[in-house]
Design a protein around this motif. Sequence first.
Motif, PDB file in Angstrom:
ATOM      1  N   ILE A 186      22.407  35.935  28.386  1.00 11.31           N
ATOM      2  CA  ILE A 186      23.790  35.541  28.117  1.00 11.31           C
ATOM      3  C   ILE A 186      24.474  35.307  29.452  1.00 11.31           C
ATOM      4  O   ILE A 186      23.982  35.724  30.506  1.00 11.31           O
ATOM      5  CB  ILE A 186      24.557  36.638  27.336  1.00 11.31           C
ATOM      6  N   THR A 187      25.597  34.598  29.399  1.00  8.39           N
ATOM      7  CA  THR A 187      26.426  34.434  30.588  1.00  8.39           C
ATOM      8  C   THR A 187      27.560  35.448  30.519  1.00  8.39           C
ATOM      9  O   THR A 187      28.213  35.578  29.479  1.00  8.39           O
ATOM     10  CB  THR A 187      27.021  33.019  30.636  1.00  8.39           C
ATOM     11  N   VAL A 188      27.768  36.175  31.595  1.00  7.13           N
ATOM     12  CA  VAL A 188      28.848  37.160  31.654  1.00  7.13           C
ATOM     13  C   VAL A 188      29.886  36.684  32.673  1.00  7.13           C
ATOM     14  O   VAL A 188      29.525  36.293  33.788  1.00  7.13           O
ATOM     15  CB  VAL A 188      28.310  38.548  32.070  1.00  7.13           C
ATOM     16  N   LEU A 189      31.149  36.701  32.273  1.00  5.41           N
ATOM     17  CA  LEU A 189      32.241  36.308  33.168  1.00  5.41           C
ATOM     18  C   LEU A 189      33.163  37.502  33.390  1.00  5.41           C
ATOM     19  O   LEU A 189      33.377  38.309  32.482  1.00  5.41           O
ATOM     20  CB  LEU A 189      33.069  35.169  32.551  1.00  5.41           C
ATOM     21  N   TYR A 190      33.718  37.586  34.591  1.00  2.02           N
ATOM     22  CA  TYR A 190      34.707  38.626  34.896  1.00  2.02           C
ATOM     23  C   TYR A 190      35.970  37.947  35.408  1.00  2.02           C
ATOM     24  O   TYR A 190      35.893  36.978  36.175  1.00  2.02           O
ATOM     25  CB  TYR A 190      34.193  39.576  35.977  1.00  2.02           C
ATOM     26  N   PHE A 191      37.135  38.489  34.997  1.00  2.00           N
ATOM     27  CA  PHE A 191      38.393  37.894  35.431  1.00  2.00           C
ATOM     28  C   PHE A 191      39.322  38.919  36.083  1.00  2.00           C
ATOM     29  O   PHE A 191      39.230  40.117  35.826  1.00  2.00           O
ATOM     30  CB  PHE A 191      39.128  37.260  34.234  1.00  2.00           C
ATOM     31  N   ALA A 192      40.223  38.382  36.892  1.00  2.00           N
ATOM     32  CA  ALA A 192      41.376  39.110  37.447  1.00  2.00           C
ATOM     33  C   ALA A 192      40.938  40.370  38.218  1.00  2.00           C
ATOM     34  O   ALA A 192      40.008  40.319  39.004  1.00  2.00           O
ATOM     35  CB  ALA A 192      42.377  39.413  36.336  1.00  2.00           C
ATOM     36  N   SER A 193      41.625  41.505  37.975  1.00  4.49           N
ATOM     37  CA  SER A 193      41.358  42.701  38.790  1.00  4.49           C
ATOM     38  C   SER A 193      39.920  43.179  38.621  1.00  4.49           C
ATOM     39  O   SER A 193      39.339  43.731  39.559  1.00  4.49           O
ATOM     40  CB  SER A 193      42.335  43.822  38.422  1.00  4.49           C
ATOM     41  N   LEU A 194      39.332  42.951  37.439  1.00  2.00           N
ATOM     42  CA  LEU A 194      37.953  43.389  37.216  1.00  2.00           C
ATOM     43  C   LEU A 194      36.995  42.586  38.106  1.00  2.00           C
ATOM     44  O   LEU A 194      36.063  43.142  38.701  1.00  2.00           O
ATOM     45  CB  LEU A 194      37.602  43.214  35.735  1.00  2.00           C
ATOM     46  N   ARG A 195      37.249  41.275  38.205  1.00  2.00           N
ATOM     47  CA  ARG A 195      36.426  40.440  39.087  1.00  2.00           C
ATOM     48  C   ARG A 195      36.562  40.898  40.546  1.00  2.00           C
ATOM     49  O   ARG A 195      35.579  40.977  41.285  1.00  2.00           O
ATOM     50  CB  ARG A 195      36.822  38.963  38.964  1.00  2.00           C
ATOM     51  N   ASP A 196      37.802  41.203  40.952  1.00  3.47           N
ATOM     52  CA  ASP A 196      38.020  41.655  42.330  1.00  3.47           C
ATOM     53  C   ASP A 196      37.276  42.969  42.611  1.00  3.47           C
ATOM     54  O   ASP A 196      36.693  43.149  43.682  1.00  3.47           O
ATOM     55  CB  ASP A 196      39.512  41.832  42.609  1.00  3.47           C
ATOM     56  N   ARG A 197      37.314  43.884  41.642  1.00  2.00           N
ATOM     57  CA  ARG A 197      36.639  45.182  41.841  1.00  2.00           C
ATOM     58  C   ARG A 197      35.136  44.994  41.986  1.00  2.00           C
ATOM     59  O   ARG A 197      34.487  45.683  42.769  1.00  2.00           O
ATOM     60  CB  ARG A 197      36.904  46.122  40.659  1.00  2.00           C
ATOM     61  N   LEU A 198      34.578  44.067  41.195  1.00  2.00           N
ATOM     62  CA  LEU A 198      33.129  43.857  41.217  1.00  2.00           C
ATOM     63  C   LEU A 198      32.702  42.915  42.337  1.00  2.00           C
ATOM     64  O   LEU A 198      31.533  42.890  42.721  1.00  2.00           O
ATOM     65  CB  LEU A 198      32.648  43.294  39.872  1.00  2.00           C
ATOM     66  N   GLY A 199      33.659  42.085  42.821  1.00  2.00           N
ATOM     67  CA  GLY A 199      33.304  41.070  43.800  1.00  2.00           C
ATOM     68  C   GLY A 199      32.368  40.025  43.205  1.00  2.00           C
ATOM     69  O   GLY A 199      31.497  39.477  43.879  1.00  2.00           O
ATOM     70  N   ARG A 218      49.050  37.982  39.305  1.00  2.00           N
ATOM     71  CA  ARG A 218      48.892  38.762  40.537  1.00  2.00           C
ATOM     72  C   ARG A 218      50.116  38.550  41.403  1.00  2.00           C
ATOM     73  O   ARG A 218      50.527  37.415  41.647  1.00  2.00           O
ATOM     74  CB  ARG A 218      47.643  38.311  41.296  1.00  2.00           C
ATOM     75  N   GLU A 219      50.702  39.663  41.908  1.00  2.00           N
ATOM     76  CA  GLU A 219      51.874  39.579  42.773  1.00  2.00           C
ATOM     77  C   GLU A 219      51.427  39.585  44.224  1.00  2.00           C
ATOM     78  O   GLU A 219      50.649  40.440  44.639  1.00  2.00           O
ATOM     79  CB  GLU A 219      52.794  40.780  42.508  1.00  2.00           C
ATOM     80  N   ASP A 220      51.933  38.622  44.986  1.00  2.32           N
ATOM     81  CA  ASP A 220      51.642  38.544  46.421  1.00  2.32           C
ATOM     82  C   ASP A 220      52.921  38.901  47.180  1.00  2.32           C
ATOM     83  O   ASP A 220      53.958  38.262  46.982  1.00  2.32           O
ATOM     84  CB  ASP A 220      51.201  37.125  46.806  1.00  2.32           C
ATOM     85  N   TYR A 221      52.843  39.947  48.038  1.00  2.00           N
ATOM     86  CA  TYR A 221      54.028  40.437  48.744  1.00  2.00           C
ATOM     87  C   TYR A 221      54.072  39.955  50.189  1.00  2.00           C
ATOM     88  O   TYR A 221      53.047  39.596  50.774  1.00  2.00           O
ATOM     89  CB  TYR A 221      54.072  41.969  48.696  1.00  2.00           C
ATOM     90  N   GLN A 228      48.414  42.414  47.650  1.00  2.80           N
ATOM     91  CA  GLN A 228      48.205  41.648  46.421  1.00  2.80           C
ATOM     92  C   GLN A 228      47.981  42.645  45.296  1.00  2.80           C
ATOM     93  O   GLN A 228      47.074  43.472  45.371  1.00  2.80           O
ATOM     94  CB  GLN A 228      46.997  40.731  46.559  1.00  2.80           C
ATOM     95  N   VAL A 229      48.827  42.586  44.289  1.00  3.83           N
ATOM     96  CA  VAL A 229      48.800  43.589  43.220  1.00  3.83           C
ATOM     97  C   VAL A 229      48.704  42.890  41.866  1.00  3.83           C
ATOM     98  O   VAL A 229      49.553  42.071  41.528  1.00  3.83           O
ATOM     99  CB  VAL A 229      50.095  44.447  43.256  1.00  3.83           C
ATOM    100  N   TRP A 230      47.664  43.245  41.086  1.00  2.00           N
ATOM    101  CA  TRP A 230      47.559  42.693  39.728  1.00  2.00           C
ATOM    102  C   TRP A 230      48.573  43.375  38.827  1.00  2.00           C
ATOM    103  O   TRP A 230      48.669  44.601  38.818  1.00  2.00           O
ATOM    104  CB  TRP A 230      46.147  42.899  39.166  1.00  2.00           C
ATOM    105  N   VAL A 231      49.313  42.590  38.063  1.00  2.00           N
ATOM    106  CA  VAL A 231      50.296  43.141  37.130  1.00  2.00           C
ATOM    107  C   VAL A 231      49.547  43.809  35.983  1.00  2.00           C
ATOM    108  O   VAL A 231      48.591  43.258  35.449  1.00  2.00           O
ATOM    109  CB  VAL A 231      51.198  42.017  36.581  1.00  2.00           C
ATOM    110  N   GLU A 232      49.971  45.027  35.622  1.00  2.00           N
ATOM    111  CA  GLU A 232      49.337  45.722  34.505  1.00  2.00           C
ATOM    112  C   GLU A 232      50.084  45.414  33.214  1.00  2.00           C
ATOM    113  O   GLU A 232      51.304  45.299  33.212  1.00  2.00           O
ATOM    114  CB  GLU A 232      49.363  47.231  34.767  1.00  2.00           C
TER     115      GLU A 232
END
Lengths: 88, 149
Positions: free
Chosen positions: A6-19, B123-126, B131-135
Amino acid sequence: MKDVSITVLYFASLRDRLGLDRERYALTSPDATVATVLDALAERHDALREAIGAGAVIRAAVNQQFATPATPVAAGDEVAFFPPVTGG
Amino acid sequence: MRVVLQDEAFDVAAEVDAVAREAGVEAGAVAMFLGLVRGGDGLRALTLEHYPRMTLARLSAIAEEVSARYDLLGCTIIHRVGTLGVGAPIVLVLAAARHRGASLEAVETMIDWLKTRSPFWKREDYDDGRQVWVEARAADDAAAARWDL
């Protein structure tokens, strides 16, 4: 041999955490669900395991439809993981 | 029905004209919500990320469901993506109906569902480089749930 990936996608803060924004994952069971895939991916990625351990809320979509932990996942699916949405 | 995802700004007056034309002579009301990037605390910009293969389908589904529920004569959702400065318009929601009640409620429902049922992340950029993701706020889910009868 049949392709069970399967293809797995990550978005937003989760993508940033995983790089990582996408990867392939080979299903190990015909009874895979969103929850079993996430558990398996957490074995693969320390950052994902840590996020879950820290209580991060993770939502999912299967083939571009919002999904629940029990939603089935089959070969060829696109499964996305992301934090709760914040649009509008 | 008009559903658009775009980087660039939109022309509010032109969109109001367009939805009123779409609605035709039976329309008695057009209601609008215009969302802006709220500044303060050193915020420099807001970046909107989305799930490209999913977003338009979700916005269309919201527009269709709300149009049917409130018997709308015209409906517009325009959501911007990318990096937007303080004060920039982010989202425009318009609903044309025979009477004001339906148009106002339709707009409120659409914006509540946009916040909880469409795959966008802010995402907020200051100024200091943070850089902070909005919860997501529990209040957003509660506001959306009000409309789930």
